[in-house]
Write an enzyme that holds these catalytic residues in place. Sequence first.
Site, mmCIF file in Angstrom:
data_model
loop_
_atom_site.group_PDB
_atom_site.id
_atom_site.type_symbol
_atom_site.label_atom_id
_atom_site.label_comp_id
_atom_site.label_asym_id
_atom_site.label_seq_id
_atom_site.Cartn_x
_atom_site.Cartn_y
_atom_site.Cartn_z
ATOM 1 N N SER A 55 0.818 -1.220 0.000
ATOM 2 C CA SER A 55 0.000 0.000 0.000
ATOM 3 C C SER A 55 0.851 1.270 0.000
ATOM 4 C CB SER A 55 -0.877 -0.031 1.265
ATOM 5 O OG SER A 55 -1.231 1.277 1.647
ATOM 6 N N GLY A 56 0.495 2.197 -0.875
ATOM 7 C CA GLY A 56 1.201 3.479 -0.913
ATOM 8 C C GLY A 56 0.978 4.263 0.371
ATOM 9 N N LEU A 57 -0.258 4.211 0.864
ATOM 10 C CA LEU A 57 -0.543 4.926 2.108
ATOM 11 C C LEU A 57 0.304 4.365 3.252
ATOM 12 C CD1 LEU A 57 -2.189 6.795 3.971
ATOM 13 C CD2 LEU A 57 -3.941 4.998 4.102
ATOM 14 N N ASP A 67 1.188 10.635 1.830
ATOM 15 C CA ASP A 67 0.848 9.797 0.675
ATOM 16 C C ASP A 67 0.650 10.694 -0.543
ATOM 17 O OD1 ASP A 67 0.142 7.619 -0.858
ATOM 18 O OD2 ASP A 67 -1.868 7.404 -0.016
ATOM 19 N N ASP A 94 1.000 -0.911 -5.035
ATOM 20 C CA ASP A 94 0.162 0.257 -5.275
ATOM 21 C C ASP A 94 1.080 1.292 -5.935
ATOM 22 O OD1 ASP A 94 -1.252 2.595 -5.113
ATOM 23 O OD2 ASP A 94 -1.412 2.616 -2.923
ATOM 24 N N ASP A 96 0.519 4.054 -7.414
ATOM 25 C CA ASP A 96 -0.017 5.419 -7.547
ATOM 26 C C ASP A 96 -0.358 5.713 -9.019
ATOM 27 O OD1 ASP A 96 0.151 5.715 -4.838
ATOM 28 O OD2 ASP A 96 2.032 6.811 -4.855
ATOM 29 N N GLU A 123 -3.459 4.275 -10.760
ATOM 30 C CA GLU A 123 -4.746 4.966 -10.631
ATOM 31 C C GLU A 123 -4.801 6.144 -11.596
ATOM 32 O OE1 GLU A 123 -3.717 5.403 -6.485
ATOM 33 O OE2 GLU A 123 -4.075 7.567 -6.583
ATOM 34 N N LYS A 129 0.072 12.572 -6.781
ATOM 35 C CA LYS A 129 -1.299 12.264 -6.339
ATOM 36 C C LYS A 129 -1.489 12.610 -4.856
ATOM 37 C CE LYS A 129 -1.717 9.205 -3.831
ATOM 38 N NZ LYS A 129 -1.768 7.770 -3.531
ATOM 39 N N ASN A 131 -3.872 11.036 -1.458
ATOM 40 C CA ASN A 131 -4.679 9.879 -1.070
ATOM 41 C C ASN A 131 -6.154 10.149 -1.366
ATOM 42 O OD1 ASN A 131 -6.394 8.310 1.083
ATOM 43 N ND2 ASN A 131 -4.477 7.199 0.806
ATOM 44 N N SER A 132 -6.838 9.118 -1.844
ATOM 45 C CA SER A 132 -8.221 9.286 -2.295
ATOM 46 C C SER A 132 -9.172 9.719 -1.183
ATOM 47 C CB SER A 132 -8.721 7.966 -2.885
ATOM 48 O OG SER A 132 -7.884 7.565 -3.919
ATOM 49 N N ARG A 168 -6.839 1.334 -11.864
ATOM 50 C CA ARG A 168 -7.729 1.772 -10.778
ATOM 51 C C ARG A 168 -8.515 3.002 -11.222
ATOM 52 N NH1 ARG A 168 -5.405 3.157 -4.777
ATOM 53 N NH2 ARG A 168 -6.611 5.043 -4.359
ATOM 54 N N HIS A 199 -12.685 2.111 -6.997
ATOM 55 C CA HIS A 199 -12.507 2.624 -5.647
ATOM 56 C C HIS A 199 -13.689 3.501 -5.252
ATOM 57 C CE1 HIS A 199 -10.435 2.931 -2.038
ATOM 58 N NE2 HIS A 199 -9.548 3.862 -2.285
HETATM 59 C C1 SPV Z 1 -3.418 2.573 -0.462
HETATM 60 O O1 SPV Z 1 -3.504 1.630 0.302
HETATM 61 O O2 SPV Z 1 -2.436 3.320 -0.483
HETATM 62 C C2 SPV Z 1 -4.472 2.863 -1.399
HETATM 63 C C3 SPV Z 1 -5.805 2.546 -1.036
HETATM 64 O O3 SPV Z 1 -4.202 3.442 -2.424
HETATM 65 S S1 SPV Z 1 -6.460 3.980 -0.380
HETATM 66 O O4 SPV Z 1 -5.652 4.434 0.676
HETATM 67 O O5 SPV Z 1 -7.792 3.580 0.023
HETATM 68 O O6 SPV Z 1 -6.531 4.967 -1.445
HETATM 69 MG MG MG Z 2 -2.453 4.303 -2.447
#
Ligand code: SPV
Ligand code: MG
Length: 553
Positions: A55-57, A67, A94, A96, A123, A129, A131-132, A168, A199
């Site tokens: 996971s990027g986060l 992130d 992930d 990004d 994505e 980017k 975080n969503s 994504r 997502h």
């Molecule tokens: C991550 O885990 O970094 C994701 C999922 O991209 S989210 O954080 O839900 O965007």
């Molecule tokens: Mg991410």
Amino acid sequence: MSIVAQMNGAPQRESKAARFRALLDSPELAFLCEAHNGLSARIVEEAGFPAVWASGLSMSAALGVRDNNEASWTQVLEVVEFMADATQIPIMLDGDTGYGNFNNMRRLVAKLESRGVAAVCIEDKLFPKTNSFISGAQQPLADIDEFCGKIKAGKEAQSDPAFSIVARIEALIAGWGLDEALRRAEAYHGAGADAVLIHSAKSTSEEVLAFLDAWAGRSPVVLVPTKYYTTPTHVFRDSRASMVIWANHLVRASISAMQRTAARIAADEHLLGVEDSLATVGEVFRLQGASELEQAERVYLPRGRRTRAVVLAASRGRELGALTETLPKAMLDVAGKPLMGHIAETYRRAGIKDLTVVRGFAKDKIDLPGLAFVDNDDYETNQELESFSRALDTGAGDCRVIVSYGDVLFRPYVLDMLSEQSADIAIAVDTNWKASRNRGPERRPDYVSCSLPNSREAYYADVWLAEMREAPTARIHGEWIGVAQFSAAGIEVVRTLVADWRAEDEAAVLGARMNDLFNRLVETGHGIKVVYTTGHWLDIDDIDDLVMAGSFV
Ligand code: SPV
Ligand code: MG
């Protein structure tokens, strides 16, 4: 396969990429769990997940940055490489936005494949980017054609046909609606994406279920139910989703645990309040694969070159009177530190770190760090040989062993001289023995007679022990300084000899000193090589010795 991954067992026949692709294409719902470093990836694998979500986060959080592509793509690559090394299950990164345009994407795919990563998810947002879940509705989306070019470039760059690219779709996050999400899914599918990830930041799963329904299984669909976590899992199964990603739960679990632990230790100024709630240090070692390294050392390190020191320190040292009332002799202070500390330093300076001390009298007082201990609780009714053989019952069996006493200081070069000997048993003998002739009777059994006295000829010849006991002056060639070396084969000889002797006369073994062992070895035809030295050692038997020890060290 990396050295680290081999620790986890036999290599799998299918590539990680192929196994990931099979998960994507399977009609079964697969679950991925987030990891953010080698340790958490291994924990995910041990929990039974078939694949990891890098996971990027979570990785950015673990690195202490946001992130927002604050960690460079090569820094991310480093992290994910540790994860791939630590596991045998496939990893989906992930990725990004692919860290740039189609060209960056091509390079990313090539690098991920070379580091053992099975898949990447990109994505359709803009670099850098966000975080969503941070103002998702205000985030600009990528141009569809530009994003399709990125997917195509990635697919053409991969060398393993099983490597997967998951596209994504952020249209629902950005509030552009289901039709836009489907339009994008269609375009990305056409560009070669192996699956789509839809997502959503909603707390219910309605919009992703609507997507799944309309998409009707045209390609595998991946879900991330971080926000709609209350949806029962069978709903995802029933809606024919391919994968569910638990996207950030290990980093969040570790944050809670770390905050709790740090606050408690800070408040208590003590560890007792947290110790029971923590993984043991042994568990840390297990997860790191420490035992595999021990096994490998046995296979790859030259046999006999590994050395273990055994220091015999079970007796009290009564001759020092009140000084050893409650403290064993080995722990008496010499120039500001315990005698045993000086002995350990001598060994460590010679590169010998595996130190075992046989304790008996006031054993709890011998508590220096970095030492292994063997206890001889019956030290009042047995002697040195018993302590030595108890030490030999522990520890690795296939190494060289040096034995010395807890009240004898010697210069490190003695160890170098012994290490040059190829004989299975060698002892260091001081030719300056007359200096100790007038001392107490306790050292007299250590006088030695040899095959040759020390001389110019002896320097070039092999000198062997004839006997080690009190003898008329004319027969004495030196005094054993209390340091002996045994090869792995020499240790086997001692083990067998002691076992036979014990079977024959247990009391004799219990009463035997080291010189009795040497004499019996000689009597049974085992050569003991003598290495002559002159001085440079000190046996602490009385207060004068203790004073002298201060200047010796
Ligand atoms: C991550 O885990 O970094 C994701 C999922 O991209 S989210 O954080 O839900 O965007
Ligand atoms: Mg991410």
